[in-house]
Design a protein around this motif. Sequence first.
Motif, mmCIF file in Angstrom:
data_model
loop_
_atom_site.group_PDB
_atom_site.id
_atom_site.type_symbol
_atom_site.label_atom_id
_atom_site.label_comp_id
_atom_site.label_asym_id
_atom_site.label_seq_id
_atom_site.Cartn_x
_atom_site.Cartn_y
_atom_site.Cartn_z
ATOM 1 N N LEU A 95 26.731 22.686 -32.093
ATOM 2 C CA LEU A 95 26.359 21.725 -31.655
ATOM 3 C C LEU A 95 25.147 21.498 -32.751
ATOM 4 C CD1 LEU A 95 25.776 20.520 -27.803
ATOM 5 C CD2 LEU A 95 26.914 19.615 -29.754
ATOM 6 N N GLN A 96 24.919 22.379 -32.848
ATOM 7 C CA GLN A 96 24.316 23.524 -33.383
ATOM 8 C C GLN A 96 24.471 22.404 -35.052
ATOM 9 O OE1 GLN A 96 21.132 24.507 -33.761
ATOM 10 N NE2 GLN A 96 19.891 24.171 -35.651
ATOM 11 N N SER A 149 24.103 26.256 -30.725
ATOM 12 C CA SER A 149 24.619 27.396 -31.540
ATOM 13 C C SER A 149 26.029 28.149 -30.372
ATOM 14 C CB SER A 149 24.071 27.916 -31.935
ATOM 15 O OG SER A 149 23.126 29.189 -31.109
ATOM 16 N N THR A 150 26.210 28.017 -29.307
ATOM 17 C CA THR A 150 27.195 28.370 -28.975
ATOM 18 C C THR A 150 28.316 27.281 -28.127
ATOM 19 O OG1 THR A 150 25.737 29.091 -26.694
ATOM 20 C CG2 THR A 150 26.155 31.076 -27.970
ATOM 21 N N THR A 151 27.669 26.021 -28.037
ATOM 22 C CA THR A 151 28.531 25.116 -27.498
ATOM 23 C C THR A 151 29.561 24.649 -28.539
ATOM 24 O OG1 THR A 151 26.938 25.032 -25.984
ATOM 25 C CG2 THR A 151 28.216 22.862 -26.322
ATOM 26 N N LEU A 171 26.533 20.140 -35.984
ATOM 27 C CA LEU A 171 25.982 18.869 -36.252
ATOM 28 C C LEU A 171 25.280 18.275 -36.193
ATOM 29 C CD1 LEU A 171 28.349 16.314 -35.336
ATOM 30 C CD2 LEU A 171 27.757 16.759 -33.351
ATOM 31 N N ALA A 172 23.971 18.798 -34.985
ATOM 32 C CA ALA A 172 22.085 18.850 -35.476
ATOM 33 C C ALA A 172 21.943 18.593 -37.053
ATOM 34 C CB ALA A 172 21.851 19.320 -34.501
ATOM 35 N N GLU A 173 22.133 20.131 -37.616
ATOM 36 C CA GLU A 173 21.936 20.104 -38.798
ATOM 37 C C GLU A 173 23.032 18.580 -39.260
ATOM 38 O OE1 GLU A 173 22.817 24.243 -39.794
ATOM 39 O OE2 GLU A 173 21.191 24.701 -38.247
ATOM 40 N N GLU A 174 24.103 18.667 -39.891
ATOM 41 C CA GLU A 174 24.806 17.688 -40.087
ATOM 42 C C GLU A 174 24.530 16.487 -40.804
ATOM 43 O OE1 GLU A 174 29.226 15.603 -39.858
ATOM 44 O OE2 GLU A 174 28.857 18.207 -40.040
ATOM 45 N N LEU A 175 23.898 15.975 -39.622
ATOM 46 C CA LEU A 175 23.666 14.924 -38.823
ATOM 47 C C LEU A 175 21.550 14.284 -39.383
ATOM 48 C CD1 LEU A 175 24.981 14.141 -35.083
ATOM 49 C CD2 LEU A 175 25.088 13.236 -37.238
ATOM 50 N N ALA A 176 20.958 15.699 -39.935
ATOM 51 C CA ALA A 176 19.634 15.869 -40.114
ATOM 52 C C ALA A 176 18.599 15.772 -39.042
ATOM 53 C CB ALA A 176 19.415 15.111 -41.180
#
Length: 65
Positions: free
Chosen positions: A17-18, A46-48, A20-25
Motif C-alpha cells: 500500500l505504501q 508498508s507491510t500490507t 501504491l500511495a507513492e505511485e498515486l502521489a
Amino acid sequence: MNITLNDKSHQTNAANLQQLAEELALPASGVAIALNSELIIREEWSTTALADGADILVITAACGG
C-alpha cells in the motif's frame, strides 16, 4: 497487476500500500486506504502486500461546508 481502485480497474507495479500511495502521489495526511473493505492504518501500509484483484478504496478528507 490489476487491482480495483475506487471502483475502477487500475494497473500497478506496487507491491504494498505504501508504494501504491507513492505511485498515486497521495498527500502525507488526510488520506485513508481500505483494502478489501478493511481500513488499513498508515503505519501498516508498508507491510500490507497487494495481490492481483485487490479492491482498494482511497478516501481523501475535504474541508468545506
